[in-house]
Design an enzyme around this catalytic site. Structure first.
Site, PDB file in Angstrom:
ATOM      1  N   SER A  96       3.846 103.668  49.661  1.00 59.19           N
ATOM      2  CA  SER A  96       2.709 103.418  48.798  1.00 59.19           C
ATOM      3  C   SER A  96       1.379 103.640  49.513  1.00 59.19           C
ATOM      4  O   SER A  96       1.053 104.763  49.865  1.00 59.19           O
ATOM      5  CB  SER A  96       2.846 102.004  48.214  1.00 59.19           C
ATOM      6  OG  SER A  96       1.938 101.794  47.175  1.00 59.19           O
ATOM      7  N   ASP A 107      -3.348 115.853  55.843  1.00 52.54           N
ATOM      8  CA  ASP A 107      -3.972 116.971  55.124  1.00 52.54           C
ATOM      9  C   ASP A 107      -5.285 117.404  55.772  1.00 52.54           C
ATOM     10  O   ASP A 107      -5.620 118.579  55.768  1.00 52.54           O
ATOM     11  CB  ASP A 107      -4.220 116.615  53.663  1.00 52.54           C
ATOM     12  CG  ASP A 107      -2.952 116.691  52.820  1.00 52.54           C
ATOM     13  OD1 ASP A 107      -1.868 116.969  53.367  1.00 52.54           O
ATOM     14  OD2 ASP A 107      -3.063 116.462  51.592  1.00 52.54           O
ATOM     15  N   LYS A 121       6.938 106.245  47.574  1.00 50.80           N
ATOM     16  CA  LYS A 121       6.456 105.398  46.472  1.00 50.80           C
ATOM     17  C   LYS A 121       5.015 105.796  46.193  1.00 50.80           C
ATOM     18  O   LYS A 121       4.094 105.352  46.847  1.00 50.80           O
ATOM     19  CB  LYS A 121       6.546 103.923  46.858  1.00 50.80           C
ATOM     20  CG  LYS A 121       5.870 102.956  45.888  1.00 50.80           C
ATOM     21  CD  LYS A 121       6.575 102.886  44.564  1.00 50.80           C
ATOM     22  CE  LYS A 121       6.054 101.771  43.678  1.00 50.80           C
ATOM     23  NZ  LYS A 121       4.850 102.081  42.938  1.00 50.80           N
TER      24      LYS A 121
END
Length: 185
Positions: A96, A107, A121
């Site tokens: 999560s 990224d 999740k």
């Protein structure tokens, strides 16, 4: 080499990470190992703010609703940890909010993810409590990384996979942390 471990994204997560960063940066480390292993997640706002401590201005996470509409959650420049070299430790229990942070850091190429594939999740759910004390969870959106990689059901694949074996656990060995430290040498 500095080390920060965040066990959950509670209401005080950002303040705790910022305090740890201040203390470590005063010692002028070569880099920081940011440990998100065994972190089940927590508050979205805290995950965005924690990621922002290490990132320049830009999108940190994308919420894509079931109708395809996207909402960007971003940060600002000028934070404490934007320049320090970084390694992020993740495992199968990083979920999560911890995946949102790890995905954004990867990224933006702030540092490699080392460890195991994360839990996966990345959904936004509305919870409806029912009269029989049960509840109905309806998924209304999914979280994506800044580069639009889906988290939910897939998890994040580490840049450097290091599996922690049962023998490692039993002996207290931590080859994932050892590999993170070796990254800075």
């Amino acid at each position: 080499i500095g080390y920060i471990r965040l066990q959950e994204f509670s209401a005080t997560a950002t303040r705790r990470v910022e305090e740890g960063l201040e203390e470590l940066l005063a010692q002028e480390p070569r880099g920081i190992v940011f440990d998100l292993r065994q972190n089940p997640g927590g508050w979205l706002e805290q995950s965005i703010a924690v990621a922002d401590l290490f990132l320049d201005e830009g999108v940190i996470a994308v919420r894509r609703s079931s109708d395809g509409e996207e909402e960007n959650f971003g940060g600002r420049s000028g934070d404490l940890g934007e320049e320090i070299p970084l390694v992020v430790l993740v495992d199968r229990n990083s979920a999560s909010a911890s995946e949102i942070v790890a995905g954004a850091l990867r990224d933006y190429e702030r540092g490699p993810l080392i460890g195991e594939r994360t839990f996966g999740k990345g959904s936004v759910q509305l919870v409806h409590d029912l009269s029989d004390q049960s509840s109905l969870h309806v998924t209304v959106a999914r979280w994506l990384t800044p580069d639009r990689h889906r988290i939910d059901g897939e998890g994040l694949v580490p840049d450097v996979e290091v599996i922690l074996s049962e023998a490692d656990r039993a002996s207290g060995a931590d080859p994932q942390l050892e590999r993170a430290i070796a990254y800075f040498q």
